[in-house]
Design a protein around this motif. Structure first.
Motif, PDB file in Angstrom:
ATOM      1  N   PRO A  82       0.811  -1.226   0.000  1.00  0.00           N
ATOM      2  CA  PRO A  82       0.000   0.000   0.000  1.00  0.00           C
ATOM      3  C   PRO A  82       0.838   1.267   0.000  1.00  0.00           C
ATOM      4  CG  PRO A  82       0.023  -0.977   2.186  1.00  0.00           C
ATOM      5  CD  PRO A  82       0.740  -1.934   1.285  1.00  0.00           C
ATOM      6  N   TYR A  83       2.097   1.157   0.443  1.00  0.00           N
ATOM      7  CA  TYR A  83       2.987   2.318   0.484  1.00  0.00           C
ATOM      8  C   TYR A  83       4.332   1.908  -0.108  1.00  0.00           C
ATOM      9  CZ  TYR A  83      -0.325   3.314   4.301  1.00  0.00           C
ATOM     10  OH  TYR A  83      -1.454   3.481   5.057  1.00  0.00           O
ATOM     11  N   THR A  84       4.772   2.547  -1.172  1.00  0.00           N
ATOM     12  CA  THR A  84       6.110   2.290  -1.714  1.00  0.00           C
ATOM     13  C   THR A  84       6.492   3.362  -2.722  1.00  0.00           C
ATOM     14  OG1 THR A  84       7.563   0.681  -2.813  1.00  0.00           O
ATOM     15  CG2 THR A  84       5.284   0.816  -3.594  1.00  0.00           C
ATOM     16  N   LYS A  85       7.794   3.639  -2.795  1.00  0.00           N
ATOM     17  CA  LYS A  85       8.363   4.508  -3.817  1.00  0.00           C
ATOM     18  C   LYS A  85       9.623   3.854  -4.378  1.00  0.00           C
ATOM     19  CE  LYS A  85       5.772   8.337  -3.796  1.00  0.00           C
ATOM     20  NZ  LYS A  85       5.200   8.984  -4.997  1.00  0.00           N
ATOM     21  N   GLY A  86       9.534   2.554  -4.631  1.00  0.00           N
ATOM     22  CA  GLY A  86      10.666   1.822  -5.171  1.00  0.00           C
ATOM     23  C   GLY A  86      10.484   1.547  -6.649  1.00  0.00           C
ATOM     24  N   SER A  87      10.560   0.271  -7.028  1.00  0.00           N
ATOM     25  CA  SER A  87      10.330  -0.085  -8.427  1.00  0.00           C
ATOM     26  C   SER A  87       8.857   0.014  -8.786  1.00  0.00           C
ATOM     27  CB  SER A  87      10.857  -1.500  -8.700  1.00  0.00           C
ATOM     28  OG  SER A  87      10.202  -2.448  -7.877  1.00  0.00           O
ATOM     29  N   HIS A  88       8.010   0.225  -7.798  1.00  0.00           N
ATOM     30  CA  HIS A  88       6.598   0.537  -8.007  1.00  0.00           C
ATOM     31  C   HIS A  88       6.259   1.787  -7.205  1.00  0.00           C
ATOM     32  CE1 HIS A  88       5.431  -3.133 -10.215  1.00  0.00           C
ATOM     33  NE2 HIS A  88       6.385  -3.712  -9.502  1.00  0.00           N
ATOM     34  N   ASN A  89       5.161   2.457  -7.589  1.00  0.00           N
ATOM     35  CA  ASN A  89       4.791   3.740  -6.992  1.00  0.00           C
ATOM     36  C   ASN A  89       3.348   3.658  -6.504  1.00  0.00           C
ATOM     37  OD1 ASN A  89       4.129   6.387  -6.359  1.00  0.00           O
ATOM     38  ND2 ASN A  89       5.056   7.264  -8.200  1.00  0.00           N
ATOM     39  N   SER A  90       3.162   3.706  -5.191  1.00  0.00           N
ATOM     40  CA  SER A  90       1.827   3.552  -4.620  1.00  0.00           C
ATOM     41  C   SER A  90       0.956   4.795  -4.803  1.00  0.00           C
ATOM     42  CB  SER A  90       1.921   3.198  -3.130  1.00  0.00           C
ATOM     43  OG  SER A  90       2.656   4.177  -2.413  1.00  0.00           O
ATOM     44  N   ASP A  91       1.512   5.865  -5.332  1.00  0.00           N
ATOM     45  CA  ASP A  91       0.710   7.043  -5.671  1.00  0.00           C
ATOM     46  C   ASP A  91       0.162   6.964  -7.094  1.00  0.00           C
ATOM     47  OD1 ASP A  91       0.870   8.316  -3.263  1.00  0.00           O
ATOM     48  OD2 ASP A  91       2.428   9.725  -3.848  1.00  0.00           O
ATOM     49  N   ALA A  92       0.696   6.044  -7.908  1.00  0.00           N
ATOM     50  CA  ALA A  92       0.375   6.061  -9.329  1.00  0.00           C
ATOM     51  C   ALA A  92      -0.267   4.774  -9.845  1.00  0.00           C
ATOM     52  CB  ALA A  92       1.647   6.347 -10.135  1.00  0.00           C
ATOM     53  N   CYS A 151       4.850  -7.107   2.716  1.00  0.00           N
ATOM     54  CA  CYS A 151       4.564  -7.114   1.285  1.00  0.00           C
ATOM     55  C   CYS A 151       5.861  -7.226   0.495  1.00  0.00           C
ATOM     56  CB  CYS A 151       3.839  -5.833   0.866  1.00  0.00           C
ATOM     57  SG  CYS A 151       2.262  -5.560   1.696  1.00  0.00           S
ATOM     58  N   GLY A 152       5.724  -7.535  -0.798  1.00  0.00           N
ATOM     59  CA  GLY A 152       6.854  -7.573  -1.716  1.00  0.00           C
ATOM     60  C   GLY A 152       6.616  -6.610  -2.863  1.00  0.00           C
ATOM     61  N   HIS A 153       6.832  -7.107  -4.110  1.00  0.00           N
ATOM     62  CA  HIS A 153       6.477  -6.418  -5.355  1.00  0.00           C
ATOM     63  C   HIS A 153       7.434  -5.289  -5.707  1.00  0.00           C
ATOM     64  CE1 HIS A 153       3.847  -5.790  -8.695  1.00  0.00           C
ATOM     65  NE2 HIS A 153       3.338  -4.635  -8.279  1.00  0.00           N
ATOM     66  N   SER A 154       7.679  -4.382  -4.814  1.00  0.00           N
ATOM     67  CA  SER A 154       8.611  -3.277  -5.050  1.00  0.00           C
ATOM     68  C   SER A 154       9.986  -3.719  -4.569  1.00  0.00           C
ATOM     69  CB  SER A 154       8.134  -2.027  -4.297  1.00  0.00           C
ATOM     70  OG  SER A 154       8.767  -0.868  -4.766  1.00  0.00           O
ATOM     71  N   TYR A 181       4.050  -1.282   8.475  1.00  0.00           N
ATOM     72  CA  TYR A 181       4.021  -1.842   7.123  1.00  0.00           C
ATOM     73  C   TYR A 181       5.452  -1.972   6.612  1.00  0.00           C
ATOM     74  CZ  TYR A 181      -0.919  -0.621   7.321  1.00  0.00           C
ATOM     75  OH  TYR A 181      -2.243  -0.532   7.692  1.00  0.00           O
ATOM     76  N   VAL A 182       5.788  -3.165   6.097  1.00  0.00           N
ATOM     77  CA  VAL A 182       7.138  -3.419   5.606  1.00  0.00           C
ATOM     78  C   VAL A 182       7.067  -3.895   4.162  1.00  0.00           C
ATOM     79  CG1 VAL A 182       9.259  -4.732   5.905  1.00  0.00           C
ATOM     80  CG2 VAL A 182       7.961  -4.007   7.916  1.00  0.00           C
ATOM     81  N   VAL A 183       7.890  -3.308   3.318  1.00  0.00           N
ATOM     82  CA  VAL A 183       8.077  -3.779   1.947  1.00  0.00           C
ATOM     83  C   VAL A 183       9.436  -4.461   1.892  1.00  0.00           C
ATOM     84  CG1 VAL A 183       8.231  -3.137  -0.483  1.00  0.00           C
ATOM     85  CG2 VAL A 183       6.717  -1.856   1.057  1.00  0.00           C
ATOM     86  N   CYS A 184       9.426  -5.736   1.538  1.00  0.00           N
ATOM     87  CA  CYS A 184      10.685  -6.481   1.417  1.00  0.00           C
ATOM     88  C   CYS A 184      10.642  -7.262   0.106  1.00  0.00           C
ATOM     89  CB  CYS A 184      10.867  -7.411   2.616  1.00  0.00           C
ATOM     90  SG  CYS A 184      12.432  -8.316   2.620  1.00  0.00           S
ATOM     91  N   VAL A 200      15.432   4.391  -4.267  1.00  0.00           N
ATOM     92  CA  VAL A 200      14.114   4.447  -3.652  1.00  0.00           C
ATOM     93  C   VAL A 200      13.782   5.901  -3.355  1.00  0.00           C
ATOM     94  CG1 VAL A 200      15.069   4.103  -1.327  1.00  0.00           C
ATOM     95  CG2 VAL A 200      12.667   3.538  -1.782  1.00  0.00           C
ATOM     96  N   GLY A 201      12.522   6.282  -3.581  1.00  0.00           N
ATOM     97  CA  GLY A 201      12.115   7.660  -3.366  1.00  0.00           C
ATOM     98  C   GLY A 201      11.669   7.923  -1.937  1.00  0.00           C
ATOM     99  N   PHE A 202      11.426   9.190  -1.653  1.00  0.00           N
ATOM    100  CA  PHE A 202      11.010   9.598  -0.306  1.00  0.00           C
ATOM    101  C   PHE A 202       9.517   9.350  -0.130  1.00  0.00           C
ATOM    102  CE2 PHE A 202       9.093  13.014   2.302  1.00  0.00           C
ATOM    103  CZ  PHE A 202       9.605  12.628   3.537  1.00  0.00           C
ATOM    104  N   LEU A 203       9.165   8.749   0.985  1.00  0.00           N
ATOM    105  CA  LEU A 203       7.772   8.496   1.330  1.00  0.00           C
ATOM    106  C   LEU A 203       7.584   8.885   2.789  1.00  0.00           C
ATOM    107  CD1 LEU A 203       5.350   7.320  -0.234  1.00  0.00           C
ATOM    108  CD2 LEU A 203       5.846   5.120   0.795  1.00  0.00           C
TER     109      LEU A 203
END
Length: 656
Positions: free
Chosen positions: A276-286, A311-314, A368-371, A381-384
Motif C-alpha cells: 500500500p505504500y512504496t516509492k521503489g520499483s513501483h509507486n503507490s501514488d500512481a 509485502c513484496g512487489h517493489s 508496514y514493511v516492503v521487502c 528508492v524515493g522519499f515516502l
C-alpha cells in the motif's frame, strides 16, 4: 530375414514393457499445512508409484507410516495425530524404495494455539530470480543458521521469475532451498509473476497445498487464494492482491472481517504481495492496484488491530512508522494525525513501539514493511513520508522473533548484518493516571567507559527512556527499557568528564521525568562481578546487605535472591510460577523438566530428582557451569521416573 526379425523385435518390446521402473526423487521433500497435530509432506518423482512416509520421534525408530495413492508422481501425504511442539524424523519412499531420510530429515510441529514459547519466522519477497542475488540472500541465513534457525518460512510472492512456471519454481525454490524446505513449513501469497504463464490456472496452486477449511486455524476461506493459520500466539493472514477482489465489498474482504473477528491470540501478522505504500520499483501514488489495496483493505486491517503487514512487489526495503488512518496519497501523510507513536521503534534508539491492549489506544497502530528485495533489487528508492526508513539497493530478507508479548523484526543483509530493526511490545495502558517520577538514580562504574544506571521502580509506567547530556541542558536518547526494568548500561563515557543522566517513565496518559544525575566515570580498580551488578540494579548496593543477600527473599515468594539472579526474575515482585516446570509422558515413562537458564558463568545449575524426600536421596541428573551456561530454556529428561509411583525434582543453584 525380415520375417525372422519381426517376431524377435515384438518379443523385445513386450519384455521391455514389463520391466518395473524405479522412481527417482526430483523435488523435495517439502513441508506444507503445519498445525500442532498434523503436517503435509510433498515430493515429486520422475516415475509413477505409491508413496509412503515413515516417521517417529527418534531418527532410528520411524515406527509409524502413512501410505499415499498409487500411480502418483506428485506425492502428497498428510501426517495426523502428532503431538504439539515435538520434533519428528521422517523418510519418504516410493514402492518400498527409500528416496530420502536420516537424521537430517526432521520437522517440529507448531505449539498449540496461544502458546507463548518463543519462535522465529523468515520472510522473503520477490526472491525467485534464480541468480547470484538470490544465492546471496539465502546464504546470509545459512551462514548464521545455527543462531538464526527459523520455525517457518513466508514467501511474499514472485517466488519464481519470470512467469511462475513449474520449471522456474524447480530452479528458484526447490533447488535453491532444499535443506530448509524439508525442515520447516513454507507458506506463500500469490504474486503477479506467479500468474503470467497461465492466468486461469497458475502452476502455483498445483505446487503448494494451503488450507481452505480452517485446517490450521482461522475461519475457512474455501480457497487457496487467501487463507489464515496460527503459530503459537500469532495469527497469520495470507491475502491475494493479484487475482481476488481488493474491494471492501468483495468476497475476500468479507472473509477477512470474519477471520479477524475470530482471532483469539494477541498478535496478528498479515501478508500479501502488493504494498500500500512504496516509492521503489513501483509507486503507490500512481498504480491503481496499490491504491486499491490502501483505500479498500487497510481500513479493515487497521480496525482489527493488525500489528504487522509484510509485502513484496517493489524491489526495495521500506518500513513505516507505527501508524494508522493514512489512506490517501503520500502528500496527505501527517505525523500528528497518522503516527500512533513517535520514534523509530528501536530499543537502542528512541524507544520500542507500544501496542496497547486496553484503553483508548487499544489495538491502534500497524507497521508496514516492503521487502521485495530477496532476489531482485532496485537501484534507488524515493522519499515516502509514511516510512521510517527506505533502503536501496538492498538485497535481504526478514527475521522476525516472537516471544510472548514482544516482537522483534530485523532486516537481514549479508553475513549476519542487520540494516534495520524495530520492536513491538504488547502492553496495558494501565490506570488513567500519569506514571510516577523516577527517583534514587545511581551509577555503578563498569569496565570500558560504561556505567550501570539504576533507579527505583515507579507505579503505572508502561516503559522507561534514558537520556544523557554533556552540559545538563540538552539531552539526547541513550536507550529504553520496558516496564519494571529499572537499570541500563550507558557506554561511551570518558574518565573524569561529567555526564548528566535522567530517566522518564511513560504510559498512555503522559510522562514523568526524574531529576538529572550528574556523574563521572572513574575506572574501577576491581570491576563488579555480574552478581554484584545485579544486586546494584535492584538494591542499589553491591554488598550482601540484609535485603540483597543471596539467601534473602525480600518479596516473600519463596524464591531467594540467588535463584532470582539465576533465572532473571525480579526479586522485588512476587513470582507465582515455579522455576522448574515438569511434564510426564506415559508413553515414554519419562519426566521432562525445564527451567530458564541465563548467561551466568559464575553459577552452577543442578537438576536433582528422587523418589522420596529422605535426606541424602537426591540424585543429580543434570549439571551445567561456567561457559556451559548458555541462555535459553533447558529441558532435562528424568529417565528415573520410569515405573515410579511418584517423583520429586528440584533445581539447585550454587556459586563459589
Amino acid at each position: 530375414m525380415k520375417t525372422l526379425n519381426l517376431p524377435a523385435l515384438s518379443l523385445f518390446l513386450a519384455a521391455a514393457a514389463t520391466v518395473p521402473v524405479e522412481a527417482g526423487l526430483v523435488r523435495g521433500p517439502y513441508l506444507q499445512m503445519a498445525n500442532s497435530s498434523a503436517m503435509t509432506v510433498r515430493w515429486r518423482t520422475d516415475a509413477a508409484g505409491q508413496g509412503m512416509v515413515r516417521f517417529g520421534t527418534a531418527a532410528g525408530n520411524l515406527a509409524e507410516s502413512v501410505t499415499g495413492v498409487a500411480g502418483a508422481v506428485n506425492h502428497e501425504i498428510r501426517l495426523t495425530g502428532l503431538s504439539p511442539a515435538t520434533t519428528y524424523y521422517y523418510s519418504v519412499e516410493v514402492d518400498g524404495v527409500v528416496l530420502s531420510g536420516g537424521a537430517d530429515y526432521h520437522f517440529k510441529t507448531p505449539p498449540v494455539t496461544g502458546a507463548t514459547a518463543p519462535f522465529r519466522f523468515w520472510a522473503l519477497g520477490d526472491a525467485g530470480t534464480n541468480n547470484f542475488n538470490q544465492v546471496v540472500v539465502r546464504n546470509s541465513l545459512l551462514t548464521a543458521y545455527s543462531t538464526l534457525h527459523p520455525d517457518l518460512m513466508l514467501m511474499l510472492g514472485d517466488n519464481a521469475y519470470a512467469s511462475g512456471t513449474d520449471p522456474e519454481y524447480q530452479a528458484a525454490v526447490f533447488n535453491m532451498y532444499p535443506t530448509l524446505l524439508r525442515e520447516f513449513c513454507l507458506w506463500s501469497c500469490l504474486g503477479n509473476h506467479e500468474t503470467y504463464s497461465n492466468p486461469a490456472a497458475p502452476p502455483y496452486f498445483d505446487i503448494f497445498t494451503f488450507p481452505t477449511a480452517g485446517e490450521c486455524g482461522g475461519v475457512a476461506s474455501g480457497t487457496e487464494h487467501y487463507y489464515s493459520f496460527d503459530y503459537g500466539n500469532v495469527h497469520f493472514i495470507v491475502l491475494d492482491a493479484m487475482q481476488s477482489s481488493r474491494l471492501a465489498t468483495g468476497a475476500q474482504a468479507q472473509w477477512l472481517r470474519a477471520d479477524l473477528q475470530a482471532v483469539t491470540v494477541p498478535w496478528t501478522v498479515a501478508l500479501w504481495h502488493h504494498p500500500p505504500y512504496t516509492k521503489g520499483s513501483h509507486n503507490s501514488d500512481a498504480e491503481g492496484d496499490l491504491i486499491e489495496v490502501r483505500t479498500q483493505m487497510l481500513p479493515i486491517i487497521e480496525a482489527a488491530g493488525v500489528d504487522l503487514v509484510l509485502c513484496g512487489h517493489s524491489h526495495v526495503y521500506e518500513r513505516s512508522w507505527l501508524m494508522k488512518g493514512h489512506y490517501g496519497m503520500s502528500g496527505t501523510f501527517s505525523a500528528a494525525t497518522h503516527k500512533v507513536q513517535e520514534g523509530n521503534g528501536q530499543e537502542d534508539g528512541d524507544g520500542v513501539y507500544q501496542k496497547y491492549v486496553d484503553g483508548e489506544k487499544a489495538g491502534k497502530g500497524t507497521v508496514y514493511v516492503v521487502c521485495g528485495c530477496s532476489g531482485a533489487a532496485a537501484g534507488s528508492v524515493g522519499f515516502l513520508p509514511a516510512m521510517a526508513t527506505s533502503q536501496a539497493p538492498a538485497l535481504g530478507s526478514m527475521i522476525v522473533d516472537v516471544a510472548d508479548k514482544r516482537m522483534d523484526v530485523r532486516f537481514l543483509r549479508y553475513q549476519g548484518h542487520f540494516s534495520d530493526h524495530f520492536t513491538l511490545v504488547k502492553t496495558s495502558s494501565g490506570p488513567s493516571v500519569l506514571p510516577g517520577q523516577p527517583a534514587e538514580l545511581a551509577a555503578l562504574p563498569l569496565d570500558g567507559g560504561k556505567v550501570l544506571l539504576r533507579w527505583d521502580d515507579v507505579v503505572a509506567e508502561a516503559s522507561y527512556s534514558v537520556e544523557r547530556s554533556v552540559d545538563g541542558l540538552v539531552f539526547t536518547p541513550a536507550g529504553t527499557t520496558v516496564a519494571d526494568v529499572t537499570s541500563l548500561e550507558i557506554g561511551g563515557l570518558t574518565t573524569g568528564v561529567p555526564v548528566w543522566l535522567r530517566v522518564t517513565a511513560r504510559n498512555i496518559n503522559g510522562a514523568a521525568t526524574s531529576e538529572a544525575l550528574q556523574t563521572y566515570f572513574v575506572p574501577p580498580l576491581i570491576p563488579p562481578t555480574p552478581l554484584e551488578a545485579w544486586r546494584f540494579a535492584y538494591f542499589s548496593t553491591t554488598a550482601q546487605t540484609p535485603l540483597a543477600a543471596d539467601g534473602a527473599d525480600p518479596d516473600g515468594d519463596g524464591r531467594v535472591n540467588l535463584m532470582e539472579y539465576a533465572v532473571a526474575s525480579d526479586p522485588r515482585k512476587g513470582n507465582a510460577e515455579p522455576v522448574l516446570a515438569g511434564a510426564y509422558s506415559p508413553d515414554d515413562e519419562a519426566l521432562s523438566l525445564s527451567f530458564p537458564r541465563q548467561l551466568r558463568p559464575d553459577l552452577t545449575y543442578t537438576v536433582q530428582a528422587t523418589a522420596s524426600l529422605a535426606a541424602g536421596d537426591w540424585e543429580s541428573i543434570f549439571t551445567s557451569t561456567g561457559v556451559q551456561n548458555v541462555e535459553g530454556l533447558v529441558t532435562v529428561i528424568d529417565d528415573g521416573a520410569a515405573g515410579a509411583v511418584r517423583r520429586f525434582a528440584r533445581l539447585r543453584v550454587t556459586r563459589p
